[in-house]
Write a protein that holds these residues in place. Structure first.
Motif, mmCIF file in Angstrom:
data_model
loop_
_atom_site.group_PDB
_atom_site.id
_atom_site.type_symbol
_atom_site.label_atom_id
_atom_site.label_comp_id
_atom_site.label_asym_id
_atom_site.label_seq_id
_atom_site.Cartn_x
_atom_site.Cartn_y
_atom_site.Cartn_z
ATOM 1 N N ASN A 189 0.833 -1.212 0.000
ATOM 2 C CA ASN A 189 0.000 0.000 0.000
ATOM 3 C C ASN A 189 0.868 1.264 0.000
ATOM 4 N N HIS A 195 -3.493 5.438 -5.013
ATOM 5 C CA HIS A 195 -4.736 5.117 -4.302
ATOM 6 C C HIS A 195 -5.206 6.312 -3.465
ATOM 7 N N HIS A 200 -8.925 7.620 -1.139
ATOM 8 C CA HIS A 200 -8.937 8.622 -0.067
ATOM 9 C C HIS A 200 -9.557 9.957 -0.468
ATOM 10 N N ASP A 338 -7.660 2.140 4.022
ATOM 11 C CA ASP A 338 -6.541 1.283 3.639
ATOM 12 C C ASP A 338 -6.729 -0.142 4.160
HETATM 13 FE FE LIG Z 1 -3.860 4.969 2.052
#
Ligand SMILES: [Fe+2]
Ligand code: FES
Length: 455
Positions: A189, A195, A200, A338
């Protein structure tokens, strides 16, 4: 006749998709004797916080090994195999002594290094205690965290001090709760900056700041301690660079998330340094230090609680958006984080069924570096990131940098400008140009130099 088990290449084709698949065993297995397990054991790993060691022994599980951690009456920390060397009773039920710990069952007494000090039921002349040891690992306590070295005794490296340890504005110890999945998918991640734009920002509302909705230019680069990603976003007349470190094998240094709207900033350092430590193949936990500037300003949301402070240790709770599975299921469906992204890949993701894209270059680089480290250890060599010199701080690059550099009219020229900005800042930081100014790091002179270099 169409066959099942192939890559899915047609609409309404689920019947044809592969349902089996396999994980990359070389990267994911962490037990003793596995290639990755041996690799991870060459590095000091944080195993618990100091605050977790009270008057009772603490059962912990690290890299598939059941252990017990304790602080004895004289203040020394021990990390022993949980199973008593006598007949296997767990030392989590042992009694902590002024020196070491005693097994609850027959009172065998072990020092923190595993030396047997006493076998009280045996005859006075028994040599048993000199012929045996309880399994023990060496530990170092550093700023509230307990680190262990679980590798071959003859190959223990010096305890590494990252420059980030000294940069930390706050020394709060944080512990993110467990993730029931393989350690690698959690760490990946941190090599996947895009991402931020989707998970987010764009898809479920702004979880940090609106700027992260911008798709950045992204590059990844190897460093002396591992690798970094370098992202540059355009925000009005400003360019905002954010760089995170992946410190091999399993630590990350992340930059703050609240710096983007600064006027000028050079090399503003990170907000957290943390490790993803495997409990076993299918679970792990995150532990480290937090020095987020504005941590108490993270807004609470429905079903979320604010970060709690317990006994001086920051316990990362569900107030840290998306870092745990604590919020109710529906709340996580409405605004996943996450934790949901990495845990839902499965206990160990099926690598053979992934379809990696151009934005996964960081994931690929990280896997390659881990694999190279695993193979180096298998060949008896020192893996990247492991240093035996003992001296000096380990270098990290993590930073936020902001400069006012208005956009050219042509979007492609602006893309090239962002890449050039990222490379120029990164070149300087890799060459050792730190901003040690804390707090603030407004460094107009340096920013002016960078602007001139870009012209
Ligand atoms: Fe994140
Ligand atoms: S099992 Fe531990 S002393 Fe007997």
């Amino acid at each position: 006749m169409q066959r099942r088990g192939q890559s899915l290449r047609q609409p309404y084709g689920a019947y044809l998709s592969a349902r089996d698949g396999h994980s990359d065993e070389e990267l994911c297995r962490v037990g003793r004797g596995t290639p990755c397990g041996e690799y991870l054991r060459r590095f000091w790993q944080p195993v618990c916080t100091e605050a977790e060691l009270g008057d009772l022994p603490r059962a912990i599980r690290i890299l598939g090994e059941n252990l017990v951690a304790f602080r004895d009456g004289s203040g020394r920390v021990g990390l022993l195999e949980r199973r008593c060397v006598h007949r296997g009773t767990s030392l989590e039920f042992g009694r902590v002594q002024e020196r070491g710990i005693r097994c609850c069952y027959h009172g065998w007494h072990f020092d923190v290094d595993g030396t047997i000090l006493d076998t009280p039921g045996e005859p006075p002349g028994s040599s048993l205690r000199r012929r045996l040891c309880q399994g023990a690992y060496p530990v170092e306590v550093w700023r509230g965290l307990v680190f262990a070295y679980m590798g071959p005794p003859g190959e223990r490296p010096p305890f590494p001090v990252f420059d980030a340890f000294e940069h930390a504005r706050a020394t709060g110890v944080m512990r993110v709760r467990h993730s029931p999945c393989n350690w690698l998918q959690v760490n990946e991640n941190e090599t996947d900056p895009i991402h931020l734009s989707f998970l987010h920002t764009r898809l479920f509302g702004v979880q940090f700041e609106p700027v992260y909705g911008e798709i950045p230019t992204m590059e990844w680069e190897e460093t002396p301690t591992g690798m970094i990603y370098v992202t540059v976003r355009r925000w009005g007349e400003h360019l905002y660079l954010r760089t995170n470190d992946m410190l091999l094998p399993n630590a990350v240094r992340v930059a703050g998330i609240n710096d983007a709207e600064s006027e000028t900033l050079f090399d503003r350092r990170g907000s957290a340094l943390s490790w993803v430590v495997p409990v076993d193949d299918t679970s792990c936990f995150s532990i480290g230090w937090s020095d987020i500037d504005k941590e108490f300003e993270i807004p609470g949301r429905d079903g979320y609680v604010d970060r709690q402070v317990r006994g001086g240790a920051y316990v990362v709770g569900s107030g840290d958006v998306g870092q745990t599975g604590d919020p109710p299921y529906e709340a996580r469906q409405r605004a996943p984080g996450d934790w949901d992204a990495w845990v839902s890949q499965g206990p160990v993701t099926l690598h053979s069924r992934e379809n990696l894209a151009s934005t996964d270059r960081g994931v690929l680089m990280y896997r390659r570096l881990v694999r190279e480290g695993i193979r180096a250890v298998a060949e008896g060599k020192a893996p990247k990131g492991l240093h035996f010199d003992g001296g000096g701080e380990r270098f990290t690059c993590c930073n936020n940098t902001v400069a006012r550099i208005p956009a050219p009219a042509d979007p492609e020229a602006d893309r090239r400008l962002r890449l050039a900005f990222g490379r120029e800042v990164t070149r300087r930081i890799l060459a050792g140009e730190y901003s040690k100014e804390e707090p603030g790091c407004a460094d107009p002179k340096r920013i002016e130099e960078i602007r001139r270099a870009l012209e």
